[in-house]
Motif scaffolding. Structure first.
Motif, mmCIF file in Angstrom:
data_model
loop_
_atom_site.group_PDB
_atom_site.id
_atom_site.type_symbol
_atom_site.label_atom_id
_atom_site.label_comp_id
_atom_site.label_asym_id
_atom_site.label_seq_id
_atom_site.Cartn_x
_atom_site.Cartn_y
_atom_site.Cartn_z
ATOM 1 N N LYS A 41 0.972 -1.211 0.122
ATOM 2 C CA LYS A 41 0.057 0.080 -0.013
ATOM 3 C C LYS A 41 1.030 1.198 -0.077
ATOM 4 O O LYS A 41 2.166 1.084 0.060
ATOM 5 C CB LYS A 41 -1.065 -0.172 1.183
ATOM 6 C CG LYS A 41 -0.362 0.020 2.459
ATOM 7 C CD LYS A 41 -1.375 0.221 3.419
ATOM 8 C CE LYS A 41 -0.930 0.351 5.040
ATOM 9 N NZ LYS A 41 -1.879 0.318 6.043
ATOM 10 N N LYS A 44 2.334 6.429 3.750
ATOM 11 C CA LYS A 44 1.560 7.914 3.888
ATOM 12 C C LYS A 44 2.611 8.873 4.235
ATOM 13 O O LYS A 44 2.433 10.162 3.897
ATOM 14 C CB LYS A 44 0.575 7.884 5.029
ATOM 15 C CG LYS A 44 -0.419 6.908 4.714
ATOM 16 C CD LYS A 44 -1.504 6.943 5.925
ATOM 17 C CE LYS A 44 -2.504 5.938 5.506
ATOM 18 N NZ LYS A 44 -3.619 5.924 6.606
ATOM 19 N N GLU A 75 -7.608 -0.469 1.210
ATOM 20 C CA GLU A 75 -7.413 1.085 1.080
ATOM 21 C C GLU A 75 -6.003 1.343 0.605
ATOM 22 O O GLU A 75 -5.652 2.464 1.040
ATOM 23 C CB GLU A 75 -8.078 1.807 2.167
ATOM 24 C CG GLU A 75 -9.556 1.529 2.424
ATOM 25 C CD GLU A 75 -10.138 2.207 3.236
ATOM 26 O OE1 GLU A 75 -9.201 3.212 4.004
ATOM 27 O OE2 GLU A 75 -11.411 2.440 3.392
ATOM 28 N N ARG A 78 -5.825 4.713 -1.541
ATOM 29 C CA ARG A 78 -6.994 5.349 -1.296
ATOM 30 C C ARG A 78 -6.415 7.107 -1.235
ATOM 31 O O ARG A 78 -5.491 7.279 -1.009
ATOM 32 C CB ARG A 78 -7.486 5.163 -0.026
ATOM 33 C CG ARG A 78 -8.821 5.978 0.224
ATOM 34 C CD ARG A 78 -9.694 5.585 1.621
ATOM 35 N NE ARG A 78 -10.523 6.689 1.472
ATOM 36 C CZ ARG A 78 -11.328 6.670 2.948
ATOM 37 N NH1 ARG A 78 -11.097 5.812 3.870
ATOM 38 N NH2 ARG A 78 -12.356 7.425 2.614
ATOM 39 N N ASP A 79 -7.133 7.679 -1.932
ATOM 40 C CA ASP A 79 -7.035 9.237 -1.625
ATOM 41 C C ASP A 79 -5.921 9.550 -2.859
ATOM 42 O O ASP A 79 -5.563 10.851 -2.954
ATOM 43 C CB ASP A 79 -6.654 9.887 -0.505
ATOM 44 C CG ASP A 79 -7.913 9.492 0.403
ATOM 45 O OD1 ASP A 79 -8.660 9.681 0.152
ATOM 46 O OD2 ASP A 79 -7.378 9.438 1.735
ATOM 47 N N ARG A 81 -4.930 10.356 -6.552
ATOM 48 C CA ARG A 81 -5.847 10.698 -7.819
ATOM 49 C C ARG A 81 -4.951 10.610 -8.967
ATOM 50 O O ARG A 81 -3.936 10.896 -8.963
ATOM 51 C CB ARG A 81 -6.242 12.413 -7.671
ATOM 52 C CG ARG A 81 -7.277 12.386 -6.367
ATOM 53 C CD ARG A 81 -7.736 13.542 -6.408
ATOM 54 N NE ARG A 81 -8.574 13.744 -7.245
ATOM 55 C CZ ARG A 81 -9.313 14.942 -7.456
ATOM 56 N NH1 ARG A 81 -9.197 16.070 -6.553
ATOM 57 N NH2 ARG A 81 -10.231 14.972 -8.462
#
Length: 84
Positions: A41, A44, A75, A78-79, A81
Motif C-alpha cells: 500500500k 503515507k 485501501e 486510497r486518496d 488521484r
C-alpha cells in the motif's frame, strides 16, 4: 481465571501482529513469512504529488529476504488521484 485470560489475550495479540516495513514509496505487510508474500500500500509519509504513475514491484527485498508482492492492502492507494 481472569488473570489467565488477560495473559492469553495479550499473547494472542502480540503473536498476530503483522510485520510491516517501508521500501521507497511503498509500505509492505508480511502476509505469510514462510511463503515470503507481502501486501503493498502507499507509504503515507511519501509525497506523491509529483508522481505521474506508480509501478508496483513484483518482489521486494527486506532484511536480506526477497518477498513476492501478492496483494494490494486494504485501501492501499486510497486518496491518490489519477486525474492529471
Amino acid at each position: 481465571m481472569k488473570r489467565f485470560s488477560l495473559i492469553t489475550l495479550l499473547f494472542l495479540t502480540l503473536t498476530h501482529t503483522a510485520s510491516a516495513f517501508v521500501v521507497d514509496e511503498f509500505e509492505f505487510t508480511i502476509i505469510d513469512a514462510e511463503k515470503k508474500s507481502v501486501s503493498v500500500k502507499r507509504n503515507k509519509a511519501h509525497d506523491y504529488s509529483r508522481i505521474d504513475s506508480l509501478t508496483i514491484p513484483k518482489t521486494v527485498i527486506y532484511s536480506a529476504q526477497t518477498y513476492n508482492v501478492t496483494e494490494i492492502g486494504f485501501e492501499g492507494f486510497r486518496d491518490l488521484r489519477a486525474d492529471r
